[in-house]
Design a protein around this motif. Sequence first.
Motif, PDB file in Angstrom:
ATOM      1  N   GLU A  76       0.850  -1.187   0.000  1.00 32.89           N
ATOM      2  CA  GLU A  76       0.000   0.000   0.000  1.00 32.89           C
ATOM      3  C   GLU A  76       0.885   1.235   0.000  1.00 32.89           C
ATOM      4  N   ASP A  77       0.684   2.115  -0.964  1.00 38.41           N
ATOM      5  CA  ASP A  77       1.445   3.349  -1.107  1.00 38.41           C
ATOM      6  C   ASP A  77       2.951   3.075  -1.116  1.00 38.41           C
ATOM      7  N   PRO A  78       3.467   2.328  -2.105  1.00 43.43           N
ATOM      8  CA  PRO A  78       4.889   1.971  -2.112  1.00 43.43           C
ATOM      9  C   PRO A  78       5.825   3.152  -2.273  1.00 43.43           C
ATOM     10  N   PHE A  79       5.337   4.305  -2.745  1.00 39.95           N
ATOM     11  CA  PHE A  79       6.212   5.462  -2.949  1.00 39.95           C
ATOM     12  C   PHE A  79       6.171   6.443  -1.777  1.00 39.95           C
ATOM     13  N   SER A  80       5.592   6.055  -0.671  1.00 39.69           N
ATOM     14  CA  SER A  80       5.570   6.947   0.478  1.00 39.69           C
ATOM     15  C   SER A  80       6.993   7.254   0.938  1.00 39.69           C
ATOM     16  N   PRO A  81       7.308   8.518   1.261  1.00 40.07           N
ATOM     17  CA  PRO A  81       8.668   8.850   1.727  1.00 40.07           C
ATOM     18  C   PRO A  81       8.983   8.306   3.105  1.00 40.07           C
ATOM     19  N   ARG A  82       8.031   7.641   3.754  1.00 38.76           N
ATOM     20  CA  ARG A  82       8.342   7.014   5.042  1.00 38.76           C
ATOM     21  C   ARG A  82       9.343   5.884   4.884  1.00 38.76           C
ATOM     22  N   TYR A  83       9.437   5.295   3.673  1.00 40.14           N
ATOM     23  CA  TYR A  83      10.275   4.135   3.449  1.00 40.14           C
ATOM     24  C   TYR A  83      11.596   4.543   2.819  1.00 40.14           C
ATOM     25  N   GLY A  84      12.651   3.878   3.246  1.00 39.03           N
ATOM     26  CA  GLY A  84      13.968   4.152   2.691  1.00 39.03           C
ATOM     27  C   GLY A  84      14.313   3.207   1.559  1.00 39.03           C
ATOM     28  N   GLY A  85      14.327   1.893   1.839  1.00 38.06           N
ATOM     29  CA  GLY A  85      14.700   0.914   0.833  1.00 38.06           C
ATOM     30  C   GLY A  85      13.620   0.709  -0.202  1.00 38.06           C
ATOM     31  N   PRO A  86      13.943  -0.001  -1.291  1.00 37.31           N
ATOM     32  CA  PRO A  86      12.977  -0.214  -2.374  1.00 37.31           C
ATOM     33  C   PRO A  86      11.812  -1.062  -1.910  1.00 37.31           C
ATOM     34  N   PRO A  87      10.620  -0.830  -2.477  1.00 37.89           N
ATOM     35  CA  PRO A  87       9.420  -1.586  -2.061  1.00 37.89           C
ATOM     36  C   PRO A  87       9.390  -2.973  -2.691  1.00 37.89           C
ATOM     37  N   LEU A  88       9.716  -3.991  -1.918  1.00 33.24           N
ATOM     38  CA  LEU A  88       9.677  -5.374  -2.386  1.00 33.24           C
ATOM     39  C   LEU A  88       8.683  -6.138  -1.527  1.00 33.24           C
ATOM     40  N   ALA A  89       7.452  -6.274  -1.994  1.00 36.99           N
ATOM     41  CA  ALA A  89       6.408  -7.013  -1.279  1.00 36.99           C
ATOM     42  C   ALA A  89       6.389  -6.612   0.190  1.00 36.99           C
ATOM     43  N   ARG A  90       6.139  -5.341   0.461  1.00 36.29           N
ATOM     44  CA  ARG A  90       6.149  -4.840   1.841  1.00 36.29           C
ATOM     45  C   ARG A  90       4.855  -5.262   2.541  1.00 36.29           C
ATOM     46  N   VAL A  91       4.992  -6.022   3.621  1.00 37.73           N
ATOM     47  CA  VAL A  91       3.859  -6.506   4.405  1.00 37.73           C
ATOM     48  C   VAL A  91       3.775  -5.662   5.674  1.00 37.73           C
ATOM     49  N   GLU A  92       2.635  -5.008   5.871  1.00 36.70           N
ATOM     50  CA  GLU A  92       2.447  -4.149   7.042  1.00 36.70           C
ATOM     51  C   GLU A  92       1.363  -4.748   7.934  1.00 36.70           C
ATOM     52  N   ILE A  93       1.731  -5.015   9.174  1.00 38.59           N
ATOM     53  CA  ILE A  93       0.828  -5.608  10.153  1.00 38.59           C
ATOM     54  C   ILE A  93       0.471  -4.551  11.187  1.00 38.59           C
ATOM     55  N   VAL A  94      -0.803  -4.427  11.469  1.00 37.92           N
ATOM     56  CA  VAL A  94      -1.292  -3.501  12.494  1.00 37.92           C
ATOM     57  C   VAL A  94      -1.930  -4.333  13.602  1.00 37.92           C
ATOM     58  N   THR A  95      -1.466  -4.155  14.822  1.00 39.49           N
ATOM     59  CA  THR A  95      -2.020  -4.909  15.944  1.00 39.49           C
ATOM     60  C   THR A  95      -3.291  -4.245  16.458  1.00 39.49           C
ATOM     61  N   ARG A  96      -4.054  -5.003  17.214  1.00 34.38           N
ATOM     62  CA  ARG A  96      -5.338  -4.517  17.703  1.00 34.38           C
ATOM     63  C   ARG A  96      -5.136  -3.384  18.707  1.00 34.38           C
TER      64      ARG A  96
END
Length: 823
Positions: free
Chosen positions: A197-217
């Motif tokens: 989701e949003d692979p070009f967000s400036p929050r990320y440094g390295g290249p977007p390779l299947a980025r899995v984001e988990i949000v806890t309850r």
Amino acid sequence: MHGTPLGREQRAGLLLPVSRRGTIACLAVLASAATTYAQDANRTLTGMVVDPLGRGVGGVMVAVACEGAVARTVTADNGTFTVDTKGTSACDVIARGDGFEPLRLRVDPAAPVLLHLELARLESRVDVIAPPPERGPTFLQLRDDAVTAFGGDLDSLMNYAVRRAGATASGSSVLVDGLPATLLPPANSIESLTIDEDPFSPRYGGPPLARVEIVTRPPQRGWRLALNAAPLAAGGANPMGGGDRRTRGFQGYAYGPLPPARTSFSASIAVSRDRFAQPFRAVGRDGPINGTVEDRADTVRYSAGLHWGDATQRASVVVSALNASRGSAIPDALTTPDAAAALSIRQRDVRMTHEARTPRVLHRTAARGQITETSRAGDGGAPAIDVVGAFRGGASVDARATERIAVWNAAHVSQATSGRWLAGVSAEGGTFDGRTVSNPFGLFRFSSVGDMLAMSRAATWLRSPPTRRASGRTWSCAAFVQTDLYRTPARHVASGVRVDYQPDAGWTASPRITAQNRWRTWRVHGGAGTFTSAWTADLLAAGRRYAGANAQTIVLDPPLTIATYEDDRVQKSLVTSALDAALRRRRDLIIVAGLERHIGEISIAAAHTWTRGRSLYGWRRLPAPDGWLDRLESNRRRDRHELHIRAGSRWRAQSFTAHYSYVSSYDDTDGPSSFAARYDDLVAEHGRSSDVPAHHVTVVADLVPTRSVRLSILAEWRSRPPFDVITGLDPDRNGLFLDRNGAQRNRGAGPGYRSVDAYGYVPVPLDRIIKRSLTLDVALRAENLLGARNFTTLNGVLGSPLFGQPLGALPGRSVRVSISVRR
């Protein structure tokens, strides 16, 4: 949140709120309500609304819908309400109050009702994304029932999500609540799982390779309990030989309130035991060697956390740990049991998150620290022998090795509640400390079995100092901002920039831009940006990891003894290592263009991604005055084109998703641990990227035969990826044995992959059987149903008698049934 309709048998207080005063008040109110109900049973519904502590809540809007008629009221200061109804059948009650989760409940108007409200949950998280983000064909988000439909099995959940997104697990990175993670939370604590989701967000440094984001309850006041066991497992035998795998597991998860207001705790434990036969297939001094060694893998994970939150902010502190051990780790089929090593891993992780909401801005802060200790112990009582591509045995190369890696991350992000801008800062760092006790007899390496048998040809003897140490330390920080340049309901253009700093590397700016345009059923989207990957502590320590290792070319006289190394004919050469003075951080330029169309419940999407990677890492063994110099450089490159097509459809509760991707990728390195075959010819290293198949197909069908039963069929196929083919010779006498006789790198075709899996899930409510709010979850996981032989790698040494034969394989057909009970 939950509501409790009260019948006549419950008026004595079988369902008690947490507060004793609140209980007495509730009973008094309900007794009064019962009297009113007796006077007019068919026309009046009475009840009370309470908070998680059992106290009455005033000012709550209550709506009652009975037989098409809707009546509304507001609770009194003590939480009571009375609503006139016009029907006698079941009614729907909806309660909404500021700071609480909305509640909807089916009740019987013939009895008073007690409504329990829970504190409002914050849907925000640390990993902020400005909507609408740039979403490509591999975007996927799972929430609520889609997360819980795997019976608490996190491994099944991750495999399903990656395949349904059409991504590849080998190149994926995982973030938990906005920060990188290797120790994942229990499946029962996950609120959502999102991929790409949003692979070009400036929050990320390295290249977007299947980025899995988990949000806890988020924090909750209610109790959540789950016990999971997997006692039934069959199959899973290695196609190269050996019996079935024997797997046993147990998981437990608990979440509940603590006495301080708005405070709760969580705890989890997971234990697994795996027993399997590891095959080996080698050619030694006395001919072929075939057999199996019984191996084991034991893992224990546990965590504990404190959580606090209300309608405007929340905070959590979670401590996690992992202890894992492997009895006899064999890297491939060429390694015999006498050269195996026992492996143990210990991880400790502390994670803290906090977020606060104001009317205009949402602030999120997170910090994490992790320590990983790895230990390997082998047999160092004899010389280690390596016949390239045919045999590894005698003893372990290293008698004992330990590594300790400590990493930390911190981030703060502020986002406008309108979603039009976000800004933040982040920092990360780590230390690496490695210590290796070498085999005192060293390693003897031969080009062929004939050399080992003749005992009269040249061999290479690698002997390291008794103890080797390597350490590294680094840190980096970044600031980023993203804002909308143009935004309408149909069009959206957003731009951002990230500025990274790291000692000895300086400042680097990475601009990003995304755009999309919607027209009727079409959507055109695209994005472009640069990405900078920070150095890690273990990468910097690698420059000193091999310092002092000796590579000696000797002529052996029979018999093979340790005294041979003192022979006058020994030609000694010292191997040292260093970092290139011009070492730079990796940079990637990524450009994406895509087209998508929705026709009713059918969607079709296609996207092309071009990646231009520069300053990739690799080693070269260069001549030096006293022997050889291993130098880590950043002069490698990669060019990659990928075409990804996705098709999906829905019919009622059923869904179908198919992905196809074609990849053309060329580079001249296999990563920061790979060596160039020739130090003076990097051009020959340019070839197809290792282990990257050109074609990849995934098909996922989600079926819901009944309202509660879920069945997922997953099929995946990958074409044969390229792999390197070498001669097994060492013409440069540098001890690497990577000669290709002038041929191009990665000219061979490795093993492909195909598999059909099935995941099933059936929840069985137990409240009618044992009068408790419990649910029995039965989850089925069947892998490789067609029994395909999926090998992981092939022997690529031309001079080996085992050339082209498999060296490793994935488990065969297996079925696992897990049973869990949750509240």
